[in-house]
Design a protein around this motif. Sequence first.
Motif, PDB file in Angstrom:
ATOM      1  N   GLY A 246     -44.829 -41.187   8.689  1.00  0.00           N
ATOM      2  CA  GLY A 246     -44.078 -40.369   7.738  1.00  0.00           C
ATOM      3  C   GLY A 246     -43.965 -41.012   6.357  1.00  0.00           C
ATOM      4  N   GLN A 247     -44.559 -42.204   6.220  1.00  0.00           N
ATOM      5  CA  GLN A 247     -44.525 -42.918   4.929  1.00  0.00           C
ATOM      6  C   GLN A 247     -45.563 -42.314   3.971  1.00  0.00           C
ATOM      7  N   PRO A 248     -45.373 -42.560   2.649  1.00  0.00           N
ATOM      8  CA  PRO A 248     -46.456 -42.180   1.732  1.00  0.00           C
ATOM      9  C   PRO A 248     -47.739 -42.907   2.156  1.00  0.00           C
ATOM     10  N   PHE A 249     -48.836 -42.175   2.147  1.00  0.00           N
ATOM     11  CA  PHE A 249     -50.126 -42.739   2.570  1.00  0.00           C
ATOM     12  C   PHE A 249     -50.440 -44.038   1.828  1.00  0.00           C
ATOM     13  N   VAL A 250     -50.212 -44.068   0.498  1.00  0.00           N
ATOM     14  CA  VAL A 250     -50.556 -45.281  -0.273  1.00  0.00           C
ATOM     15  C   VAL A 250     -49.737 -46.493   0.155  1.00  0.00           C
ATOM     16  N   ASP A 251     -48.632 -46.280   0.852  1.00  0.00           N
ATOM     17  CA  ASP A 251     -47.834 -47.421   1.294  1.00  0.00           C
ATOM     18  C   ASP A 251     -48.269 -47.978   2.651  1.00  0.00           C
ATOM     19  N   VAL A 252     -49.112 -47.239   3.360  1.00  0.00           N
ATOM     20  CA  VAL A 252     -49.546 -47.758   4.663  1.00  0.00           C
ATOM     21  C   VAL A 252     -51.002 -48.246   4.629  1.00  0.00           C
ATOM     22  N   VAL A 253     -51.639 -48.154   3.466  1.00  0.00           N
ATOM     23  CA  VAL A 253     -53.027 -48.606   3.351  1.00  0.00           C
ATOM     24  C   VAL A 253     -53.027 -50.040   2.806  1.00  0.00           C
TER      25      VAL A 253
END
Length: 476
Positions: A246-253
């Motif tokens: 559920g996190q912003p995608f850019v924060d999990v990459v």
Amino acid sequence: ATAQIGVTGLAVMGRNLARNLARNGFTVAVHNRSPERTRSLIAEHGDEGTFVPGESMADFVASLERPRAVIVMVKAGAPTDAVIDELVPLLEEGDIVVDCGNAHFADTRRREEALRTHGLHFVGTGVSGGEEGALLGPSIMPGGSVESYAKLGPMFEKISAHVDGVPCCRHIGPDGAGHFVKMVHNGIEYADMQLIAEAYDLLRAGLGAEPAEIAEIFRGWNGGELESFLIEITADVLAHRDAATGQPFVDVVLDRAEQKGTGRWTVQSALDLGVPITGIAEATFARSLSGHVDQREAAQRAFPDAGEKWQVADREAFIEDVRRALLASKIVAYAQGFDHIRAGSQEYDWDIDLGGTATIWRGGCIIRARFLDRIREAYDEQPELPTLLVAPYFAEAVGAGVPSWRRVVADAARAGVPTPAFSSSLAYFDALRAERLPAALIQGLRDNFGAHTYQRVDREGSFHTTWAGDRTESPA
Ligand code: 6PG
């Protein structure tokens, strides 16, 4: 023999190019080293047009009308050489081998020369637009001979993207010119992406904004001078949420950017040609830096708090500053890229039309953008333009952006937010416009330690000062 053109190498790019040709009414011979790929192409897409599958390379070649035109779409490097070696004995004088991979232009020059001795045309062709572009209309940059373009041009122009009815394909110039221009395209792509990433980082640090909010800012920018494919997909990526967390995608990459090498080639070539493509170089180095995890961790531990707290007073004014700084830095990157193409064209005698190159980047390719039309206009009006920065439209955009550019770079430096591409582009701009550069001191130092001589502002010739002796000056 019925096929007008053939494609060997049916991984996703080759397959999509073949489908694009077939969908546009051309009869396409298709071949792949392992025939399952050929069979699956026919099974899944055989109804899109006329394909002639060849199980062996010999069958494939035999199905082509003369002069034969064969597109090779395999991995750059040794795999390309292997396919060429297999093809050449099966071809006859006047036939054309087209390499649509991301080959290094020096390899293309070598292959072109080798095939010429067999009476064959070798056409290194840049193709941009990724998988979707290959299928629906890429930007196509063919090099090679004028004769080969007579056969390929009508097909390539038809399957390329079109802007205002004009195809995003034109003959770039002899031998490696097409792959050279594609290489610089990718270098600009690196710079463009780094600048966008820095703009995002600035907005996030300065405004404390969430990725989804920043996506909206980019979406807004895409309605103006910055309108481009990369800005559009930036909004898309920033707005995306990771399904698992559920996190912003850019924060999990992972924040480590990779590269296949075309940016590095661009910088290497620019060093050889003596062209200061500082924006592209910073972008390429920024990717390498991101991967140096040990150094980054050590530095994070050593300097946990290097900057002042960033407090943006006026949100809207700050967003506009970042937009203007992004536009100005982007203009620098394109100016440098076109300088690089001009230098390559001179060095290798390619006679590349800069305005024409901008024309075919308006659609299909990754760096497609509204302002490429302005670049075309600038070089069409003044082919000998010393730098894009002084063409009226760009001079105006950069001039209007300078105060914003300075504020953003200075504020970022104070807050400890890295902006390698924004700040080096500003430094490049200031260095170009400076009346005097400290290069005079460098000349003095070189003469002092190595008697390398210098020239004077007031007299012709080269001079040397006896630094260790009585400091008299004599002509060198
Ligand atoms: C294009 C792209 C394409 C590609 C490169 C860049 O014009 O369609 O430039 O060629 O995405 O492989 O990849 P790297 O970022 O890995 O160098």
